[in-house]
Design a protein around this motif. Structure first.
Motif, PDB file in Angstrom:
ATOM      1  N   GLU A   1       0.865  -1.394   0.051  1.00  0.00           N
ATOM      2  CA  GLU A   1       0.129  -0.085  -0.137  1.00  0.00           C
ATOM      3  C   GLU A   1       0.806   1.162  -0.114  1.00  0.00           C
ATOM      4  O   GLU A   1       0.494   2.362  -0.630  1.00  0.00           O
ATOM      5  CB  GLU A   1      -1.025   0.061   1.213  1.00  0.00           C
TER       6      GLU A   1
ATOM      7  N   SER B   1       1.295   4.039  -3.166  1.00  0.00           N
ATOM      8  CA  SER B   1       0.801   5.256  -2.824  1.00  0.00           C
ATOM      9  C   SER B   1       1.929   6.566  -3.418  1.00  0.00           C
ATOM     10  O   SER B   1       1.610   7.481  -3.526  1.00  0.00           O
ATOM     11  CB  SER B   1       0.736   5.582  -1.542  1.00  0.00           C
TER      12      SER B   1
ATOM     13  N   LYS C   1      -0.041  -0.202  -8.255  1.00  0.00           N
ATOM     14  CA  LYS C   1      -0.124  -1.416  -7.295  1.00  0.00           C
ATOM     15  C   LYS C   1       0.660  -2.649  -8.325  1.00  0.00           C
ATOM     16  O   LYS C   1       1.160  -3.348  -7.551  1.00  0.00           O
ATOM     17  CB  LYS C   1      -1.507  -1.739  -7.388  1.00  0.00           C
TER      18      LYS C   1
END
Length: 226
Positions: A67, A71, A77
């Motif tokens: 995560e 970001s 991802k």
């Protein structure tokens, strides 16, 4: 004549691949080459440098949760998952090395294994590595997961696990997510207690390893286990 950006990108990545084959890549270039396979149509050099700036070093990038990686602007991802897959492959390789070779002959692999196992964990973990008579890894036992600065330790349970594993040696291993780079008095107190209990059943405590701030500390090498 101005070089087409696509031609430049292709040529640059080919040069990276050649440098990789020659074993000459810097950390940011290694990360750049990895990102290039997940993000083929963009210049990923700034992204690789930004990841290293944010997380400190290549190992920290590998250990950062998906995560957080995803970001970072531009990463996404898919690239984050590829980075984590690389971490898992590296961890498996290190585990294979220390399972088949005495740890004192492959200390770098042991250090890497500890970093990859405990690096960037948000809670303190207490683990025990059980070794055979030749100091090869038999099992990595996750004893407890606690808070940012504490994890429960049950000495007799550890002794029982050592006997079940038929271990001859043991290495304690924990992390300090709080950033404290020193073994605490409590750390050393439990080290000496476990050393005594393990010795009573024929198991030698070989070391206590602390992972903090991306660095591996050895109580044995720091002469704290006398």
């Amino acid at each position: 004549m101005t070089e087409n950006p696509k031609d430049y990108r292709h040529g640059h990545r080919e040069r990276l691949r050649e440098k990789f084959m020659a074993g000459k890549l810097a950390d940011y270039e290694l990360l750049e080459l990895l990102l290039a396979y997940a993000i083929p149509r963009r210049d990923v050099k700034p992204m690789a440098r930004e990841l290293l700036r944010l997380f400190g070093n290549f190992n920290n990038v590998l250990c950062t949760p998906v995560e957080k990686l995803a970001s970072v602007p531009g990463v996404g991802k898919s690239a984050a998952i590829l980075i984590k897959v690389t971490r898992e492959i590296t961890l498996l390789d290190c585990k294979s090395v220390i399972s088949n070779t005495p740890i004192f002959m492959e200390y770098a692999a042991l250090e890497k294994y500890c970093l990859l196992t405990l690096g960037h964990k948000a809670q303190e973990e207490f683990r025990v590595l059980f070794l055979d008579t030749n100091r090869r890894l038999i099992a990595d036992y996750l004893h407890s997961v606690g808070t940012i600065n504490w994890a429960a330790i049950y000495p007799r349970e550890i002794v029982g696990r050592a006997l079940s594993a038929n271990a001859m040696f043991a290495i304690l291993m924990h992390n300090h997510p709080s950033g404290n780079h020193s073994f605490s008095k409590d750390d050393m107190k439990i080290t000496h207690e476990l050393r005594h209990l393990l010795k009573s059943v024929g198991v030698e405590l070989d070391d206590h390893i602390l992972v903090a701030g991306g660095i591996v500390y050895s109580a044995k090498n720091m002469l704290l286990m006398k």
